[in-house]
Design a protein around this motif. Structure first.
Motif, PDB file in Angstrom:
ATOM      1  N   GLY A   1       0.802  -1.214   0.000  1.00  0.00           N
ATOM      2  CA  GLY A   1       0.000   0.000   0.000  1.00  0.00           C
ATOM      3  C   GLY A   1       0.837   1.266   0.000  1.00  0.00           C
ATOM      4  N   LYS A   2       2.113   1.169   0.363  1.00  0.00           N
ATOM      5  CA  LYS A   2       2.996   2.336   0.408  1.00  0.00           C
ATOM      6  C   LYS A   2       3.760   2.527  -0.895  1.00  0.00           C
ATOM      7  N   LEU A   3       3.585   1.617  -1.841  1.00  0.00           N
ATOM      8  CA  LEU A   3       4.307   1.711  -3.105  1.00  0.00           C
ATOM      9  C   LEU A   3       3.507   2.515  -4.122  1.00  0.00           C
ATOM     10  N   GLN A   4       4.224   3.177  -5.011  1.00  0.00           N
ATOM     11  CA  GLN A   4       3.610   3.929  -6.091  1.00  0.00           C
ATOM     12  C   GLN A   4       4.398   3.714  -7.366  1.00  0.00           C
ATOM     13  N   VAL A   5       3.675   3.614  -8.480  1.00  0.00           N
ATOM     14  CA  VAL A   5       4.334   3.468  -9.776  1.00  0.00           C
ATOM     15  C   VAL A   5       5.206   4.696 -10.030  1.00  0.00           C
ATOM     16  N   GLY A   6       6.438   4.457 -10.469  1.00  0.00           N
ATOM     17  CA  GLY A   6       7.394   5.530 -10.697  1.00  0.00           C
ATOM     18  C   GLY A   6       8.440   5.659  -9.613  1.00  0.00           C
ATOM     19  N   MET A   7       8.276   4.908  -8.500  1.00  0.00           N
ATOM     20  CA  MET A   7       9.261   4.960  -7.421  1.00  0.00           C
ATOM     21  C   MET A   7      10.596   4.383  -7.896  1.00  0.00           C
ATOM     22  N   PRO A   8      11.729   4.943  -7.428  1.00  0.00           N
ATOM     23  CA  PRO A   8      13.029   4.377  -7.796  1.00  0.00           C
ATOM     24  C   PRO A   8      13.319   3.092  -7.019  1.00  0.00           C
ATOM     25  N   LEU A   9      13.999   2.178  -7.680  1.00  0.00           N
ATOM     26  CA  LEU A   9      14.438   0.924  -7.063  1.00  0.00           C
ATOM     27  C   LEU A   9      15.959   0.840  -7.149  1.00  0.00           C
ATOM     28  N   GLU A  10      16.532   0.154  -6.182  1.00  0.00           N
ATOM     29  CA  GLU A  10      17.967  -0.118  -6.198  1.00  0.00           C
ATOM     30  C   GLU A  10      18.150  -1.626  -6.260  1.00  0.00           C
ATOM     31  N   ILE A  11      18.673  -2.110  -7.377  1.00  0.00           N
ATOM     32  CA  ILE A  11      18.734  -3.543  -7.643  1.00  0.00           C
ATOM     33  C   ILE A  11      20.124  -4.083  -7.326  1.00  0.00           C
ATOM     34  N   SER A  12      20.158  -5.169  -6.567  1.00  0.00           N
ATOM     35  CA  SER A  12      21.407  -5.893  -6.291  1.00  0.00           C
ATOM     36  C   SER A  12      21.296  -7.280  -6.906  1.00  0.00           C
ATOM     37  N   LEU A  13      22.289  -7.665  -7.691  1.00  0.00           N
ATOM     38  CA  LEU A  13      22.290  -8.964  -8.353  1.00  0.00           C
ATOM     39  C   LEU A  13      23.198  -9.923  -7.617  1.00  0.00           C
ATOM     40  N   GLY A  14      22.740 -11.157  -7.440  1.00  0.00           N
ATOM     41  CA  GLY A  14      23.546 -12.151  -6.754  1.00  0.00           C
ATOM     42  C   GLY A  14      24.809 -12.504  -7.523  1.00  0.00           C
ATOM     43  N   ALA A  15      24.769 -12.383  -8.864  1.00  0.00           N
ATOM     44  CA  ALA A  15      25.914 -12.769  -9.684  1.00  0.00           C
ATOM     45  C   ALA A  15      26.945 -11.652  -9.830  1.00  0.00           C
ATOM     46  N   ILE A  16      26.571 -10.413  -9.490  1.00  0.00           N
ATOM     47  CA  ILE A  16      27.492  -9.281  -9.618  1.00  0.00           C
ATOM     48  C   ILE A  16      27.591  -8.610  -8.257  1.00  0.00           C
ATOM     49  N   GLU A  17      28.668  -8.840  -7.552  1.00  0.00           N
ATOM     50  CA  GLU A  17      28.824  -8.325  -6.200  1.00  0.00           C
ATOM     51  C   GLU A  17      29.244  -6.861  -6.203  1.00  0.00           C
ATOM     52  N   ASP A  18      28.879  -6.172  -5.124  1.00  0.00           N
ATOM     53  CA  ASP A  18      29.290  -4.787  -4.884  1.00  0.00           C
ATOM     54  C   ASP A  18      28.915  -3.861  -6.038  1.00  0.00           C
ATOM     55  N   GLN A  19      27.768  -4.115  -6.657  1.00  0.00           N
ATOM     56  CA  GLN A  19      27.308  -3.264  -7.741  1.00  0.00           C
ATOM     57  C   GLN A  19      25.799  -3.084  -7.654  1.00  0.00           C
ATOM     58  N   LYS A  20      25.350  -1.841  -7.728  1.00  0.00           N
ATOM     59  CA  LYS A  20      23.931  -1.531  -7.667  1.00  0.00           C
ATOM     60  C   LYS A  20      23.458  -1.046  -9.038  1.00  0.00           C
ATOM     61  N   PHE A  21      22.232  -1.401  -9.383  1.00  0.00           N
ATOM     62  CA  PHE A  21      21.648  -0.982 -10.647  1.00  0.00           C
ATOM     63  C   PHE A  21      20.343  -0.232 -10.366  1.00  0.00           C
ATOM     64  N   GLY A  22      20.127   0.831 -11.082  1.00  0.00           N
ATOM     65  CA  GLY A  22      18.915   1.609 -10.913  1.00  0.00           C
ATOM     66  C   GLY A  22      17.749   1.009 -11.686  1.00  0.00           C
ATOM     67  N   ALA A  23      16.552   1.244 -11.204  1.00  0.00           N
ATOM     68  CA  ALA A  23      15.336   0.782 -11.873  1.00  0.00           C
ATOM     69  C   ALA A  23      14.184   1.677 -11.441  1.00  0.00           C
ATOM     70  N   THR A  24      13.100   1.601 -12.202  1.00  0.00           N
ATOM     71  CA  THR A  24      11.905   2.390 -11.910  1.00  0.00           C
ATOM     72  C   THR A  24      10.710   1.462 -11.819  1.00  0.00           C
ATOM     73  N   LEU A  25       9.967   1.554 -10.729  1.00  0.00           N
ATOM     74  CA  LEU A  25       8.790   0.705 -10.528  1.00  0.00           C
ATOM     75  C   LEU A  25       7.720   1.069 -11.566  1.00  0.00           C
ATOM     76  N   LYS A  26       7.277   0.055 -12.329  1.00  0.00           N
ATOM     77  CA  LYS A  26       6.296   0.328 -13.386  1.00  0.00           C
ATOM     78  C   LYS A  26       5.005  -0.479 -13.235  1.00  0.00           C
ATOM     79  N   PHE A  27       4.999  -1.477 -12.354  1.00  0.00           N
ATOM     80  CA  PHE A  27       3.808  -2.324 -12.249  1.00  0.00           C
ATOM     81  C   PHE A  27       3.667  -2.848 -10.832  1.00  0.00           C
ATOM     82  N   ILE A  28       2.435  -2.773 -10.305  1.00  0.00           N
ATOM     83  CA  ILE A  28       2.086  -3.369  -9.014  1.00  0.00           C
ATOM     84  C   ILE A  28       0.850  -4.229  -9.252  1.00  0.00           C
ATOM     85  N   ALA A  29       0.937  -5.506  -8.935  1.00  0.00           N
ATOM     86  CA  ALA A  29      -0.169  -6.425  -9.214  1.00  0.00           C
ATOM     87  C   ALA A  29      -1.431  -6.008  -8.467  1.00  0.00           C
TER      88      ALA A  29
END
Length: 377
Positions: free
Chosen positions: A229-257
């Protein structure tokens, strides 16, 4: 004898009293506990949540055959980049014997019908040239003759499709499996010699290959119902991948079920976010990932460590103890705001000048005292 036992009992009783008195005096001779204090301070707090999921292509296209048969040859491998129209594989048709005989029979019947109408057409054309029959009658007969010729052509094409998979052997024959989009081949789940089924209204068909554009990746994960309920489309995300350590990737929330799914007794909602491209890293489909979302953030607020809080057993309201003198404290009720698990916001009840008691402070036991007590025992 009785006097000896009596005096022995008195001696034991006196020794016991002396030992108890000595223990009591030593116990009370230990120094009082000195409590430390901390003062509230100004800081920023971010309340975050983490969604677990994976990185997948935005669209995955499954290539399926339009005719059943056996894989004759595969021209591409997994990981190859392909363009729309590239040949992926060929299929060798294994016709159904009953369907083949029926198609051959339709061709023969069409030939017989055409031959019969041709005789009738030639005879009536002679009469038409002499003016014996009307123009309308001749045109009707000519139409029947032309339709019979077209029916024969259709029957022959059906026969070739059943027998060879195509009517004319063109480059667009059903036996040639081609890419329908540009992208990278993610998977080829079939091998040469495998039997495949065509895609139709009653069957999805066998997947020959899966193609996706790896330049358009998304994060797909799940969050708990208490936080969705606190999420909104367009919010920024910070993505961490298990295969790539010590690296963050940006993303934008586009869908909430709009609908949650119950998993292990908790309702989870699917979320999706567009991953920002970073050409310096190769991101493969299926990487496990965590997305950090900031649910609430406040800057320059009065906070204290959350460990300093106590809660009333009856009202469950928070309070702290504030120093009023040398090691003297008084209870003070406080109103709290957001917390990040380490620090908590103070809305009212404290100032930056207050000294808050650090709870559960115990006095360290001196090693010499322990040895003395053990020696006395």
């Amino acid at each position: 004898m009785k006097k000896i036992l009596k005096w022995t009992g008195i001696v034991v009783l006196v020794l016991g009293v002396l030992w108890a008195a000595t223990f009591f005096i030593k116990s009370n001779s230990k120094g009082a506990i000195t409590y430390e204090t901390q003062t509230p301070f100004i800081a920023s707090i971010e309340k975050k949540t983490v969604a677990t999921g994976k990185v997948i292509p935005e669209e995955e296209i499954e290539i399926k055959p339009q005719i059943s048969g056996i894989i004759d040859k595969i021209f591409k491998e997994e990981g190859d980049a392909v363009k729309n129209g590239d040949l992926l594989a060929t299929i060798r048709v294994v016709p159904n014997e009953q369907a083949l005989f029926q198609a051959r029979g339709r061709v023969r019947n069409a030939e017989l019908a055409l031959n019969n109408l041709k005789i009738e057409y030639d005879r009536n054309k002679t009469l038409y040239d002499r003016g014996v029959i009307s123009n309308q009658d001749f045109n009707n007969l000519k139409l029947q003759y032309d339709q019979a010729g077209q029916e024969l052509e259709n029957a022959k094409n059906d026969y070739l499709i059943i027998q060879k998979g195509s009517a004319g052997g063109s480059a667009s024959a059903n036996t040639n499996i081609r890419a329908t989009v540009d992208g990278t081949i993610l998977e080829i789940p079939v091998e040469m010699g495998d039997q495949v089924i065509q895609s139709n209204n009653f069957n999805d068909g066998t997947t020959i290959a899966t193609i996706a554009d790896l330049g358009q990746m998304i994060f797909e994960g799940k969050v708990d119902e208490g936080e969705v309920g606190k999420l909104q489309v367009g919010m920024p995300l910070e993505i961490s991948l298990g295969a790539i350590e010590d690296q963050k990737f940006g993303a934008t929330l586009k869908f909430i079920a709009p609908k949650g799914v119950e998993e292990s007794g908790a309702v989870q909602f699917t979320i999706k976010g567009d991953l920002e491209e970073d050409e310096s890293f190769t991101i493969r489909a299926g990487y496990s990932a965590n997305a950090s979302l900031t649910l609430e953030k406040k800057d320059s607020i009065l906070v204290i460590p959350e460990a300093l809080l106590q809660f009333d057993r009856q009202t469950d309201k928070p309070f702290v103890e504030v120093e009023t003198g040398d090691q003297k404290f008084e209870r003070r009720d406080v109103e709290i705001g957001i917390s990040d698990g380490i620090n908590v916001e103070i809305l009212s009840g404290l100032t930056e000048a207050d000294k808050v008691k650090v709870w559960k402070k115990t006095e360290p036991i001196k090693k010499g005292t322990e040895e003395e007590e053990e020696g006395e025992e």
